[in-house]
Design a protein around this motif. Structure first.
Motif, short mmCIF file in Angstrom:
data_model
loop_
_atom_site.label_atom_id
_atom_site.label_comp_id
_atom_site.label_asym_id
_atom_site.label_seq_id
_atom_site.Cartn_x
_atom_site.Cartn_y
_atom_site.Cartn_z
N LEU A 1 64.75 48.33 -7.90
CA LEU A 1 65.31 49.33 -6.98
C LEU A 1 65.07 48.87 -5.55
O LEU A 1 63.92 48.71 -5.12
CB LEU A 1 64.68 50.70 -7.21
N ALA A 2 66.14 48.65 -4.81
CA ALA A 2 66.06 48.12 -3.45
C ALA A 2 66.09 49.23 -2.42
O ALA A 2 66.72 50.28 -2.63
CB ALA A 2 67.20 47.14 -3.20
N GLY A 3 65.43 48.99 -1.31
CA GLY A 3 65.46 49.92 -0.19
C GLY A 3 64.13 50.13 0.49
O GLY A 3 64.08 50.58 1.63
N VAL A 4 63.03 49.77 -0.20
CA VAL A 4 61.69 49.94 0.40
C VAL A 4 60.86 48.67 0.31
O VAL A 4 59.69 48.67 0.69
CB VAL A 4 60.93 51.11 -0.26
N GLU B 1 67.77 44.70 0.23
CA GLU B 1 68.70 45.08 1.28
C GLU B 1 68.83 43.92 2.26
O GLU B 1 67.96 43.05 2.31
CB GLU B 1 68.19 46.33 2.00
N PRO B 2 69.89 43.86 3.07
CA PRO B 2 70.02 42.77 4.04
C PRO B 2 68.77 42.65 4.92
O PRO B 2 68.26 43.66 5.43
CB PRO B 2 71.24 43.18 4.87
N VAL B 3 68.27 41.44 5.05
CA VAL B 3 67.05 41.19 5.80
C VAL B 3 67.42 41.07 7.28
O VAL B 3 68.02 40.07 7.70
CB VAL B 3 66.35 39.91 5.32
N ARG C 1 60.64 33.54 7.03
CA ARG C 1 59.66 33.38 5.94
C ARG C 1 60.37 33.19 4.61
O ARG C 1 59.92 32.42 3.75
CB ARG C 1 58.75 34.60 5.90
N LEU C 2 61.47 33.91 4.42
CA LEU C 2 62.23 33.85 3.17
C LEU C 2 63.23 32.70 3.15
O LEU C 2 63.86 32.44 2.12
CB LEU C 2 62.97 35.17 2.96
N GLY D 1 70.96 38.18 5.37
CA GLY D 1 71.02 37.72 3.98
C GLY D 1 70.12 38.54 3.08
O GLY D 1 69.37 39.41 3.52
N ARG D 2 70.21 38.27 1.80
CA ARG D 2 69.41 38.99 0.81
C ARG D 2 68.53 37.99 0.05
O ARG D 2 68.82 36.80 0.02
CB ARG D 2 70.30 39.75 -0.18
N ALA D 3 67.49 38.52 -0.57
CA ALA D 3 66.59 37.69 -1.36
C ALA D 3 66.09 38.53 -2.53
O ALA D 3 66.17 39.76 -2.49
CB ALA D 3 65.42 37.20 -0.51
N PRO D 4 65.59 37.90 -3.60
CA PRO D 4 65.03 38.68 -4.71
C PRO D 4 63.94 39.64 -4.23
O PRO D 4 63.14 39.30 -3.35
CB PRO D 4 64.46 37.60 -5.63
N LEU D 5 63.94 40.84 -4.81
CA LEU D 5 63.00 41.87 -4.37
C LEU D 5 61.56 41.39 -4.38
O LEU D 5 60.81 41.62 -3.42
CB LEU D 5 63.13 43.10 -5.27
N ALA D 6 61.16 40.72 -5.46
CA ALA D 6 59.77 40.28 -5.58
C ALA D 6 59.42 39.28 -4.49
O ALA D 6 58.28 39.27 -3.97
CB ALA D 6 59.51 39.68 -6.96
N GLU D 7 60.38 38.42 -4.13
CA GLU D 7 60.11 37.44 -3.07
C GLU D 7 59.95 38.13 -1.72
O GLU D 7 59.12 37.72 -0.90
CB GLU D 7 61.24 36.41 -3.02
#
Length: 354
Positions: free
Chosen positions: A105-108, A190-192, A200-201, A207-213
């Motif tokens: 779940l993305a957003g936080v 969510e877009p960084v 760092r990512l 852009g976006r990246a995997p939530l865990a990353e």
């Protein structure tokens, strides 16, 4: 009745004397009852959950402290493809964020590592690394102490602003009981939008990246700044960022920039970001450093600026609340004298005059 243990045992600053009385509430009904009981008895009441954003007087609190230990999260419904989660105020914020990341779940995700409770997040519209809770809050369930009634305030009624809300602007009136969030089912963030996090990512801004990353990257950044609670890190004994970033009116920013150039050199310009409503945000940390306050400034055995980040004031073991407030006033006074900007403390002061 014996006095409660010192509140320093609860606060992340490890500061504060005892309360006259302490109760622990584990359900919403118990929390409402405790508040109503105190109000009917005209008893001073302090609500504490994570106690990560509070400065309590050395003398303590001459009233009742209600420790909020309510738990629970319920999936309510889908709205436009999003997942709605109703979360109790006493839930640990970072555990909630970790569960969202694990659950896709993305957003936080960029709000990882922030200490405190879920119920505290709407009060100051918690934000970091390009996200803030106002972006994902559907509603806040709260007790209005002026009427004794329960309300579900939608996001618009919460009047969210930079590190502020209706709850913060009218202190003492509202008791947050639960928060409903709407999150996006996604394995990607969510877009960084925050440049430091994007670097760092190794993604482009937006852009976006995997939530865990994203979570791991944010935890790493916070750890490097002493902003992650860690018993092995003395710089983490703090209330996090002690001052909010100043918001200036656009029409005043030119005079401020001219004052910076006059003091620091014509080629020096202060950091600036658009903040909506004809306002410009600048950096409190930048101002503190340019006013002459360096990392580690203060009492190495008591209260000092963090060795990792100038926005954090740390208790290295022998500090007192009086010492903390004195250093904070010295810093704010130095910044105002140098640049004409008033720094605003972020923590809640209990029994302390700012």
């Amino acid at each position: 009745m014996p006095a409660s243990p010192p509140l320093s045992e609860l606060t992340t600053l490890r500061l504060g004397g005892p309360a006259r009385r302490m109760v622990v509430v584990t359900s919403e009904d118990e929390l409402v009852a405790a508040v109503r009981e105190a109000d009917e008895a005209d008893e001073p009441l302090l609500l504490l959950a994570g106690a990560s954003n509070v400065v309590v007087a050395d003398e303590g609190f001459a009233g009742t402290v209600a420790r909020i230990a309510t738990q629970g999260a319920e999936q309510l419904q889908r709205s436009d493809g999003r997942i709605w989660l109703d979360v109790a105020a006493g839930e640990d914020w970072d555990r909630f964020v970790a569960a969202c990341v694990d659950g896709g779940l993305a957003g936080v995700e960029a709000l990882s590592g922030i200490p405190g409770s879920v119920g505290a997040t709407p009060i100051q519209n918690v934000g970091a690394y390009g996200q803030e809770v106002a972006d994902v809050i559907v509603s806040v369930r709260a007790l209005d102490r002026t009427t004794g009634e329960l309300h579900d305030l939608d996001a618009e009624a919460c009047l969210f602003d930079y590190r502020s809300s209706v709850f913060k602007r009218d202190p003492g009136r509202w008791v947050v009981l639960g928060v409903t969030f709407a999150l996006e089912p996604s394995e990607l963030s969510e877009p960084v939008g925050y440049a430091e996090l994007a670097r760092r990512l190794r993604v482009a801004p937006g852009g976006r990246a995997p939530l865990a990353e994203v979570r791991d990257a944010v935890l790493g950044l916070r750890r490097g700044k002493g902003m992650l609670l860690d018993p092995e890190d003395p710089d983490s004994v703090s209330a996090g960022s002690f001052f909010t970033n100043p918001l200036l009116r656009e029409r005043d920013f030119g005079a401020f920039a001219a004052r910076v150039a006059d003091r620091l050199g014509a080629d020096v310009a202060p950091p600036a970001w658009p903040a909506g409503e004809r306002r410009v945000k600048t950096s409190a940390a930048w101002l503190i450093e340019r006013a002459g306050f360096r990392r580690g400034y203060g009492d190495a055995a008591g209260i000092a600026i963090s060795s990792k980040h100038t926005l954090a004031l740390c208790n290295h073991g022998a500090g007192t609340t009086a010492q903390l407030v004195a250093l904070a006033r010295e810093i704010a006074g130095g910044v105002e004298e140098a640049f004409g900007v008033a720094l605003v403390p972020e923590p809640v002061f209990v029994g302390v005059e700012w």
